[in-house]
Motif scaffolding. Structure first.
Motif, PDB file in Angstrom:
ATOM      1  N   LEU A  12       0.956  26.137  -4.122  1.00 49.23           N
ATOM      2  CA  LEU A  12       0.057  25.147  -3.515  1.00 49.23           C
ATOM      3  C   LEU A  12      -1.206  24.999  -4.358  1.00 49.23           C
ATOM      4  CD1 LEU A  12       0.293  26.061   0.270  1.00 49.23           C
ATOM      5  CD2 LEU A  12       0.955  23.883  -0.752  1.00 49.23           C
ATOM      6  N   ALA A  13      -1.753  26.142  -4.787  1.00 49.27           N
ATOM      7  CA  ALA A  13      -2.971  26.118  -5.598  1.00 49.27           C
ATOM      8  C   ALA A  13      -2.726  25.387  -6.911  1.00 49.27           C
ATOM      9  CB  ALA A  13      -3.444  27.540  -5.864  1.00 49.27           C
ATOM     10  N   LYS A  14      -1.576  25.660  -7.518  1.00 51.47           N
ATOM     11  CA  LYS A  14      -1.226  25.003  -8.784  1.00 51.47           C
ATOM     12  C   LYS A  14      -1.132  23.503  -8.595  1.00 51.47           C
ATOM     13  CE  LYS A  14       1.286  28.579 -11.284  1.00 51.47           C
ATOM     14  NZ  LYS A  14       2.557  29.308 -11.188  1.00 51.47           N
ATOM     15  N   ASP A  15      -0.598  23.126  -7.443  1.00 48.29           N
ATOM     16  CA  ASP A  15      -0.437  21.712  -7.151  1.00 48.29           C
ATOM     17  C   ASP A  15      -1.795  21.020  -7.057  1.00 48.29           C
ATOM     18  OD1 ASP A  15       1.346  19.501  -6.464  1.00 48.29           O
ATOM     19  OD2 ASP A  15       0.279  19.560  -4.537  1.00 48.29           O
ATOM     20  N   ILE A  16      -2.785  21.747  -6.560  1.00 49.09           N
ATOM     21  CA  ILE A  16      -4.123  21.168  -6.436  1.00 49.09           C
ATOM     22  C   ILE A  16      -4.782  21.108  -7.801  1.00 49.09           C
ATOM     23  CG2 ILE A  16      -6.415  21.461  -5.410  1.00 49.09           C
ATOM     24  CD1 ILE A  16      -4.878  22.869  -3.044  1.00 49.09           C
ATOM     25  N   SER A  17      -4.854  22.258  -8.488  1.00 51.26           N
ATOM     26  CA  SER A  17      -5.371  22.246  -9.865  1.00 51.26           C
ATOM     27  C   SER A  17      -5.045  23.563 -10.533  1.00 51.26           C
ATOM     28  CB  SER A  17      -6.882  22.002  -9.869  1.00 51.26           C
ATOM     29  OG  SER A  17      -7.579  23.217  -9.742  1.00 51.26           O
ATOM     30  N   PRO A  18      -4.762  23.525 -11.815  1.00 48.01           N
ATOM     31  CA  PRO A  18      -4.466  24.763 -12.545  1.00 48.01           C
ATOM     32  C   PRO A  18      -5.661  25.714 -12.532  1.00 48.01           C
ATOM     33  CG  PRO A  18      -3.884  22.823 -13.851  1.00 48.01           C
ATOM     34  CD  PRO A  18      -4.654  22.333 -12.668  1.00 48.01           C
ATOM     35  N   ALA A  19      -6.862  25.134 -12.507  1.00 46.02           N
ATOM     36  CA  ALA A  19      -8.059  25.977 -12.500  1.00 46.02           C
ATOM     37  C   ALA A  19      -8.116  26.796 -11.210  1.00 46.02           C
ATOM     38  CB  ALA A  19      -9.308  25.116 -12.627  1.00 46.02           C
ATOM     39  N   ARG A  35      -5.773  29.685 -11.199  1.00 46.64           N
ATOM     40  CA  ARG A  35      -6.232  30.853 -11.960  1.00 46.64           C
ATOM     41  C   ARG A  35      -7.188  31.723 -11.154  1.00 46.64           C
ATOM     42  NH1 ARG A  35      -6.241  27.296 -16.301  1.00 46.64           N
ATOM     43  NH2 ARG A  35      -8.439  26.818 -16.050  1.00 46.64           N
ATOM     44  N   GLU A  36      -7.900  31.101 -10.229  1.00 49.65           N
ATOM     45  CA  GLU A  36      -8.934  31.857  -9.509  1.00 49.65           C
ATOM     46  C   GLU A  36      -8.505  32.365  -8.139  1.00 49.65           C
ATOM     47  OE1 GLU A  36     -13.057  30.634  -9.414  1.00 49.65           O
ATOM     48  OE2 GLU A  36     -12.512  28.975 -10.738  1.00 49.65           O
ATOM     49  N   VAL A  37      -7.467  31.763  -7.589  1.00 51.58           N
ATOM     50  CA  VAL A  37      -7.108  32.085  -6.208  1.00 51.58           C
ATOM     51  C   VAL A  37      -6.550  33.504  -6.122  1.00 51.58           C
ATOM     52  CG1 VAL A  37      -4.759  31.182  -6.310  1.00 51.58           C
ATOM     53  CG2 VAL A  37      -6.041  31.120  -4.155  1.00 51.58           C
ATOM     54  N   LEU A  38      -6.895  34.215  -5.018  1.00 56.86           N
ATOM     55  CA  LEU A  38      -6.549  35.625  -4.894  1.00 56.86           C
ATOM     56  C   LEU A  38      -5.637  35.914  -3.701  1.00 56.86           C
ATOM     57  CD1 LEU A  38     -10.133  36.977  -5.581  1.00 56.86           C
ATOM     58  CD2 LEU A  38      -8.228  37.004  -7.183  1.00 56.86           C
ATOM     59  N   SER A  39      -5.855  35.169  -2.621  1.00 55.32           N
ATOM     60  CA  SER A  39      -4.973  35.333  -1.470  1.00 55.32           C
ATOM     61  C   SER A  39      -5.064  34.067  -0.635  1.00 55.32           C
ATOM     62  CB  SER A  39      -5.354  36.566  -0.638  1.00 55.32           C
ATOM     63  OG  SER A  39      -6.698  36.491  -0.220  1.00 55.32           O
ATOM     64  N   ILE A  42      -3.564  26.223   6.107  1.00 55.02           N
ATOM     65  CA  ILE A  42      -3.830  27.269   5.121  1.00 55.02           C
ATOM     66  C   ILE A  42      -5.253  27.189   4.586  1.00 55.02           C
ATOM     67  CG2 ILE A  42      -1.427  27.288   4.332  1.00 55.02           C
ATOM     68  CD1 ILE A  42      -3.132  26.147   1.661  1.00 55.02           C
ATOM     69  N   ARG A  43      -5.698  28.340   4.098  1.00 55.24           N
ATOM     70  CA  ARG A  43      -6.977  28.404   3.374  1.00 55.24           C
ATOM     71  C   ARG A  43      -6.749  29.300   2.165  1.00 55.24           C
ATOM     72  NH1 ARG A  43     -10.529  31.047   6.986  1.00 55.24           N
ATOM     73  NH2 ARG A  43     -11.725  31.841   5.239  1.00 55.24           N
ATOM     74  N   LEU A  44      -7.077  28.786   0.991  1.00 52.74           N
ATOM     75  CA  LEU A  44      -6.929  29.586  -0.227  1.00 52.74           C
ATOM     76  C   LEU A  44      -8.220  30.354  -0.468  1.00 52.74           C
ATOM     77  CD1 LEU A  44      -5.191  26.817  -2.309  1.00 52.74           C
ATOM     78  CD2 LEU A  44      -4.132  28.967  -1.593  1.00 52.74           C
ATOM     79  N   HIS A  45      -8.088  31.621  -0.864  1.00 51.71           N
ATOM     80  CA  HIS A  45      -9.283  32.448  -1.048  1.00 51.71           C
ATOM     81  C   HIS A  45      -9.519  32.779  -2.498  1.00 51.71           C
ATOM     82  CE1 HIS A  45      -9.397  32.797   3.206  1.00 51.71           C
ATOM     83  NE2 HIS A  45      -8.217  33.365   3.254  1.00 51.71           N
ATOM     84  N   LYS A  46     -10.730  32.534  -2.935  1.00 54.45           N
ATOM     85  CA  LYS A  46     -11.168  32.945  -4.266  1.00 54.45           C
ATOM     86  C   LYS A  46     -12.105  34.135  -4.114  1.00 54.45           C
ATOM     87  CE  LYS A  46     -12.787  28.877  -5.545  1.00 54.45           C
ATOM     88  NZ  LYS A  46     -13.331  27.885  -6.485  1.00 54.45           N
ATOM     89  N   TRP A  47     -12.660  34.566  -5.222  1.00 55.48           N
ATOM     90  CA  TRP A  47     -13.562  35.727  -5.220  1.00 55.48           C
ATOM     91  C   TRP A  47     -14.720  35.556  -4.250  1.00 55.48           C
ATOM     92  CZ3 TRP A  47     -13.645  40.578  -6.785  1.00 55.48           C
ATOM     93  CH2 TRP A  47     -14.862  41.234  -6.848  1.00 55.48           C
ATOM     94  N   ASP A  48     -15.195  34.335  -4.110  1.00 55.84           N
ATOM     95  CA  ASP A  48     -16.379  34.104  -3.274  1.00 55.84           C
ATOM     96  C   ASP A  48     -16.113  34.346  -1.789  1.00 55.84           C
ATOM     97  OD1 ASP A  48     -17.617  33.377  -5.578  1.00 55.84           O
ATOM     98  OD2 ASP A  48     -17.164  31.248  -5.330  1.00 55.84           O
TER      99      ASP A  48
END
Length: 646
Positions: free
Chosen positions: A23-30, A33-37, A57-63
């Motif tokens: 799903l994250a890849k579909d939104i953007s490759p960037a 790369r950052e998504v963690l869970s 769903i909610r994608l989680h990055k470091w922040d």
RNA sequence: GCCGAUGUAGCUCAGUUGGCCAGAGCAGCUGAUUUGUAAUCUGCAGGUCGGGGGUUCGAAUCCCUUCAUCGGCUCCA
């Protein structure tokens, strides 16, 4: 196809079985790369887990907290793998992510005892393993299989954990050579873990039970970038400079003496000045809010505490009773003020018209904290509570409780204490034997607190098992320099002590009724409050609390006489002022007094003497220009007034 | 109380594998200087190396013990 709902509300169709990462890849490759869970329908899970039905769903990055949590949880597994390779046969307890980093509780193999020297070994091994970018893989296992695996491995800690799990809910995660019983979630691989620091060792009882074995807890922290780790370590260094124990020594606020006894703070003049200012400040507010100030002795007959229930609960583990020449007579250092206040209540008859009665005392109490628990001013054996007890009718309880919340918020606001957490502390329903009083009273009191907080629009967190033994509490928690939480103010509803002390009032029906008691503190204790104040201000107190308001710095000894005239003028106007008459250059005097955090530095030389003025410099800010001493007095008094505009 | 670490001058710290009377900076005291917005120079003094015991020809250094402190755990009326 399934429908995926994103946090912004958009809904898109995807084929069933798609993963968070896809799903994250579909939104953007960037993003990928950052998504963690990813949170799927409210549950945080692995990025690699297929999503098979409609989901939000909610994608989680470091922040995100969830992202960090996943990152550190996986780091804990990485550390476990490193430890297992270094010391085969190691048994593992639990290894969770925490607020800053993670830990793993272990029992090293072959009876190896970890020392600080091992930390770097673990760290290097982790770096080596992380660089291999190993995938972290989930596998669901049956309870039988899980038991078989850890029986073979000989890890009784994991077996104990498994024994408490339902069959069908058990999963293993493997990363490299390490396989762990774990609910997840985890990173897809160890690839994002770039910066690693194994911080420290500590002992920790298995399952938090001091009667069980003590395991070795290894703390660590990791980041996706080296720079973030460097910044974190720098922050820890900076925080050390704000440690109240260090500043207390530097600014001569308080001290401890082994001859007096550990955990018994000695307030030095400057610290005592701050303490007194706080007490005066709070007293004036209390009087406006209808409190009556009382005073009670530092000891009480042991029977007083048998009545209150404190003796039964703490008698064996606290300061021993004091014997007297009178056979069988014993007194105790008072561990709290409430029983004394109850007896003040009982000294006079009370009408329903007299209630609520608000009784306040800055009462010094003594508690034998275990040696390892002592900590600067935050955990001591003798401390002064800004204590009060409200005796009220049941129908007044809610309003009374709310008025105290209002008081706490009011005082915190005046002192710029914005970063606090309000915590509802309830009893542990699985261990009711630890508490006194009836279920009915407990349920009533817990409901009172939760509803009063809600009516005040106070956002709270609920913690079970944190109640006092006689009643639930609303606690106000603040953090110190390195993020440790300390309880300051507390408000407690108590239906028990009024019964134990047989407190009564006459109702409108001319019958005896039982009042309800509220225990409360705002600061908690003067000691802990000053400690937190120091750590939050780095010793740079607001003007009204600064023990010395100003220091006069003569340019040279030639102007000492003029300086003394100004000194006298200021001190006579209740502005506590010092003078630095040393034969030093002005730059040196400024530096030294800046470091003492004295709010105003007043420079006098030839120019000032001739014009009858002073040059004013604000600590940390610099030159504020020249003014007459009288103007300065007015200026500084205005500033103090603004700070505590009650 | 438990696990781990630390303890050298008032403070912050040096002190090599055990070896001459234990060092520095800051603070303090001297003396000189009389200074204009974050460190003037000189000299002096200050330590039973946390306490006690032991090993050794010799211990700040190695061992035991005890006290205190630090980071956690447990506890926190």
């Amino acid at each position: 196809m399934i429908k995926i709902t994103f946090p912004d509300g958009t809904v898109r169709d995807y084929k069933a079985g798609i993963t968070g990462l896809e799903l994250a890849k579909d939104i953007s490759p960037a993003l990928a790369r950052e998504v963690l869970s990813v949170t799927v329908n409210g549950e945080v899970t692995d990025l690699t887990r297929p999503i098979n039905s409609d989901a939000s769903i909610r994608l989680h990055k470091w922040d995100d907290e969830e992202g960090k949590h996943t990152f550190w949880h996986s780091s804990a597994h990485l550390m476990a793998e490193a430890i297992e390779q270094l010391w085969p046969g190691t048994k593992f307890g639990i290894g969770p992510a925490i607020e800053n980093g993670f830990y793993y509780d272990i029992e090293p193999g072959n009876g190896h005892e970890l020392t600080d020297d091992d930390l770097i070994l673990i760290e290097n091994k982790m770096k080596e393993l992380a660089s291999r970018n190993q995938p972290i893989e989930r596998r669901e296992v049956s309870k039988q299989e899980a038991i078989a695996y850890f029986t073979k491995k000989g890890d009784e800690y994991k077996l104990e954990l498994i024994s408490e799990l339902e069959d069908g809910t058990i999963s293993f995660y493997s990363s490299g050579t390490f396989v762990d019983l774990c609910r997840g979630p985890h990173l897809p691989s160890t690839e994002p873990i770039k910066a690693i620091k194994v911080l420290s060792l500590a002992g920790a009882y298995w399952r938090g039970d001091e009667k069980r074995k003590m395991l070795t807890r290894v703390y660590g922290i990791t980041f996706p970038k080296q720079k973030m780790l460097d910044e974190y370590l720098a922050f820890l260094e900076e925080a050390k400079k704000r440690d109240h124990r260090r500043i207390g020594k530097e600014l001569e606020l308080f001290t401890f003496s082994p001859k007096v006894g550990m955990g018994l703070p000695l307030w030095m003049p400057r610290g005592a000045e701050i303490r007194a200012s706080l007490i005066n400040f709070l007293t004036s507010i209390l009087k406006k809010r209808g409190y009556k100030i009382v005073a009670t002795p530092h000891i009480g007959n042991v029977n007083l505490y048998k009545t209150s229930g404190h003796y039964e609960k703490y008698g064996e583990s606290s300061f021993r009773p004091i014997s007297t020449p009178q056979e069988g007579e014993q007194f105790m250092l008072k561990p709290m003020n409430c029983p004394h206040h109850c007896e003040i209540y009982n000294a006079t008859p009370h009408s329903y018209k007299d209630l609520p009665l608000r009784m306040a005392e800055f009462g010094t109490v003594y508690r034998y904290e275990q040696s390892g628990e002592l900590h600067g001013l935050t955990r001591v054996r003798s401390f002064t509570q800004d204590d009060a007890h409200h005796f009220c009718r049941p129908d007044q309880l809610r309003e009374e409780f709310k008025s105290i919340i209002d008081l706490v918020l009011y005082v915190f606001r005046l002192l710029n204490f914005n970063e606090f957490t309000a915590q509802v502390s309830l009893r542990d329903p699985d261990h009711k034997e630890k508490y006194i009083g009836t279920d009915e009273n407990w349920e009533r009191a817990e409901r009172d607190i939760i509803e009063a907080a809600a009516e005040m629009n106070l956002s709270t967190v609920v913690e079970t098992g944190e109640a006092a033994f006689y009643g639930p509490k609303l606690d106000f928690m603040v953090k110190d320099a390195i993020g440790r939480k300390w309880q300051l103010g507390t408000i407690q509803v108590d239906y028990n002590l009024p019964e134990r002390f047989d407190l009564t009032y006459n109702g409108s029906d001319n019958q005896k009724h039982r009042p309800v008691m509220i225990h409360r503190t705002i600061f908690g204790s003067m000691e802990r409050f000053v400690a937190v104040l120091i750590e939050n201000s780095a010793g740079k107190f607001p003007l009204w609390l600064a023990p010395d308001k100003a220091v006069i710095l003569p340019i040279s000894e030639k102007y000492n006489d003029y300086a003394k005239n100004v000194l006298e003028l200021l001190n006579n106007s209740d502005i506590c002022t010092l003078i630095d008459e040393r034969s030093e250059k002005i730059g040196k005097k400024i530096r030294d007094n800046e470091l003492k955090r004295i709010p105003y530095l007043l420079i006098v030389g030839e120019k000032e003497e001739q014009t009858g003025t002073i040059s004013v410099r604000r600590q940390g800010e610099g030159d504020k220009g020249t003014m007459k001493p009288e103007e300065f007095i007015k200026y500084i008094k205005e500033e103090i007034k603004r700070e505590i505009a009650v």
